[in-house]
Design an enzyme around this catalytic site. Structure first.
Site, mmCIF file in Angstrom:
data_model
loop_
_atom_site.group_PDB
_atom_site.id
_atom_site.type_symbol
_atom_site.label_atom_id
_atom_site.label_comp_id
_atom_site.label_asym_id
_atom_site.label_seq_id
_atom_site.Cartn_x
_atom_site.Cartn_y
_atom_site.Cartn_z
ATOM 1 N N HIS A 57 -12.365 21.171 3.679
ATOM 2 C CA HIS A 57 -11.097 20.852 4.317
ATOM 3 C C HIS A 57 -11.174 21.126 5.820
ATOM 4 C CE1 HIS A 57 -8.374 21.178 0.486
ATOM 5 N NE2 HIS A 57 -9.267 20.218 0.403
ATOM 6 N N GLU B 221 -9.269 22.945 7.775
ATOM 7 C CA GLU B 221 -9.104 24.338 8.169
ATOM 8 C C GLU B 221 -10.395 25.127 7.966
ATOM 9 O OE1 GLU B 221 -5.113 23.206 6.167
ATOM 10 O OE2 GLU B 221 -7.198 22.542 6.161
ATOM 11 N N CYS C 226 -3.189 24.056 2.110
ATOM 12 C CA CYS C 226 -3.057 24.066 0.656
ATOM 13 C C CYS C 226 -2.954 25.504 0.139
ATOM 14 C CB CYS C 226 -4.217 23.329 -0.008
ATOM 15 S SG CYS C 226 -5.851 24.029 0.317
ATOM 16 N N TRP D 83 -13.547 -20.002 14.143
ATOM 17 C CA TRP D 83 -12.778 -18.765 14.025
ATOM 18 C C TRP D 83 -11.389 -19.029 14.575
ATOM 19 C CZ3 TRP D 83 -14.786 -14.881 11.359
ATOM 20 C CH2 TRP D 83 -16.166 -14.788 11.239
ATOM 21 N N THR E 262 -10.516 -17.493 -1.558
ATOM 22 C CA THR E 262 -11.279 -17.023 -0.393
ATOM 23 C C THR E 262 -12.703 -16.658 -0.798
ATOM 24 O OG1 THR E 262 -9.293 -16.213 0.726
ATOM 25 C CG2 THR E 262 -11.385 -15.251 1.398
ATOM 26 N N SER F 146 -7.554 -13.892 -12.295
ATOM 27 C CA SER F 146 -7.430 -13.732 -13.746
ATOM 28 C C SER F 146 -8.765 -13.998 -14.436
ATOM 29 C CB SER F 146 -6.372 -14.700 -14.309
ATOM 30 O OG SER F 146 -6.712 -16.050 -13.994
ATOM 31 N N GLU G 191 -7.036 -9.004 2.870
ATOM 32 C CA GLU G 191 -7.482 -9.864 3.972
ATOM 33 C C GLU G 191 -7.226 -11.345 3.770
ATOM 34 O OE1 GLU G 191 -10.902 -9.799 6.160
ATOM 35 O OE2 GLU G 191 -10.766 -7.723 6.794
#
Length: 323
Positions: free
Chosen positions: A51, A53, A76, A172, A198, A225, A253
């Site tokens: 962490h 800390e 925590c 682009w 895509t 699906s 995206e």
């Protein structure tokens, strides 16, 4: 700017280094200050440990005694198999005061960290730059409050809202600067989603192509699906992102079908709208039907959070306004 805000700003800058790499732990930053000088810095490491800390205290050593710690999330209070509670570490190190940006909503802590610090004689101050800290930890906070990751939808379009020519040609729409910024956004998420259309039309790699950040390419998912290629995650519905482990930040995206599905499900928390100074006319729309039947319902849903120029293109960032 107050000293507390200045040092907390430094802790927030460190916290951003962990965004998209720490799930299911939050990306936290910590700065330990003594006599006006930083003696320890830390941020949550990839995978969630150590962490922030713990890292900052190790760097500070004995200099932490009597110092002030600036932490972007309440330390925590629970001990895990992976490490001790940060509140205990701060107490043992003799930190005199802890400044906190956001209270931890995790029920294992949720105020217990602050209570433990104060009971041990360490003073606390809460709420310093809380809104900014909440933005950095949006994915973690979404998991805690809504039991799902935070979802960002990216739209790169022309002035008239098109993402491609009628034949699907889209490279682009935007320039190099905007595309580079989009790659930085990829580096800050654990999962990136595209629609089946895509995937089949563009065969996108969805990797991070920024020098030095190549190892931060996210996992890839397809909204479909049907079957998906090896190495890809299948999402039968937008809601399925909630069940994917170690994912707190999701980037959607493309294309229009995936964008519409996530918007219709009201799962988009943040919009990135890259707009190029071009007009296409006949072409493919950025968004399809999202189930809107009353124009009044469209108002008040989005709040402008940021706007900037990226080369010739303009980026507008919107946050979902939720009650």
């Amino acid at each position: 700017m107050s000293d507390d805000a200045r040092w907390m700003g430094a802790a927030l800058a460190l916290a951003t280094r962990g965004v998209g790499r720490t799930a299911p732990n939050p990306p936290v930053g910590c700065v330990i200050v003594r006599d006006g000088h930083v003696v320890g810095r830390g941020w949550t490491q990839p995978g969630g440990r150590p962490h922030a800390e713990a890292m900052a205290l190790e760097q500070a050593g004995e200099a932490a005694r009597g110092a002030t710690a600036y932490v972007t999330l309440e330390p925590c209070a629970h001990v895990s198999l992976r490490g001790p509670a940060c509140a205990d570490l701060l107490i043992e190190a003799g930190v005199a005061h802890v400044v906190i940006a956001v209270k931890d909503p995790d029920p294992r802590t949720n105020g217990a960290g602050i209570a433990r610090l104060e009971a041990a004689g360490s003073g606390t101050t809460s709420g310093v730059m809380g809104e900014a800290a909440a933005q950095v930890m949006a994915g973690f906070l979404s998991r805690q409050k809504r039991q799902r990751p935070s979802v960002t939808l990216k739209l790169a379009m022309s002035l008239d809202g098109k993402i491609a020519l009628p034949d699907g040609s889209s490279r682009w729409i935007t320039g190099e600067e905007a595309r580079a910024h989009a790659h930085l956004e990829r580096a800050h998420c654990e999962l990136i989603v595209v629609g089946r259309g895509t995937l089949e039309a563009d065969a996108p790699k969805l990797d991070v192509r920024v020098l030095g950040l190549e190892d931060r390419s996210p996992r890839r998912a397809v909204l479909t699906s049907g079957t998906v290629p090896e190495g890809w995650t299948k999402l039968a519905a937008p809601e399925d992102v909630a069940a994917i482990e170690q994912v707190d930040q999701v980037l959607v995206e493309g294309g229009a079908g995936a964008a519409s599905a996530f918007l219709k499900a009201d799962l988009v928390d943040r919009l990135l709208v890259y707009r190029a100074p071009i007009v296409i006319g006949a072409g493919r729309d950025a968004i399809g039907d999202i189930g809107l039947t009353d124009l009044g319902e469209a108002h008040g849903r989005w709040r402008l959070a940021d706007t900037r120029q990226l080369g010739n293109d303009r980026l507008d960032v919107y946050d979902r306004a939720r009650g």
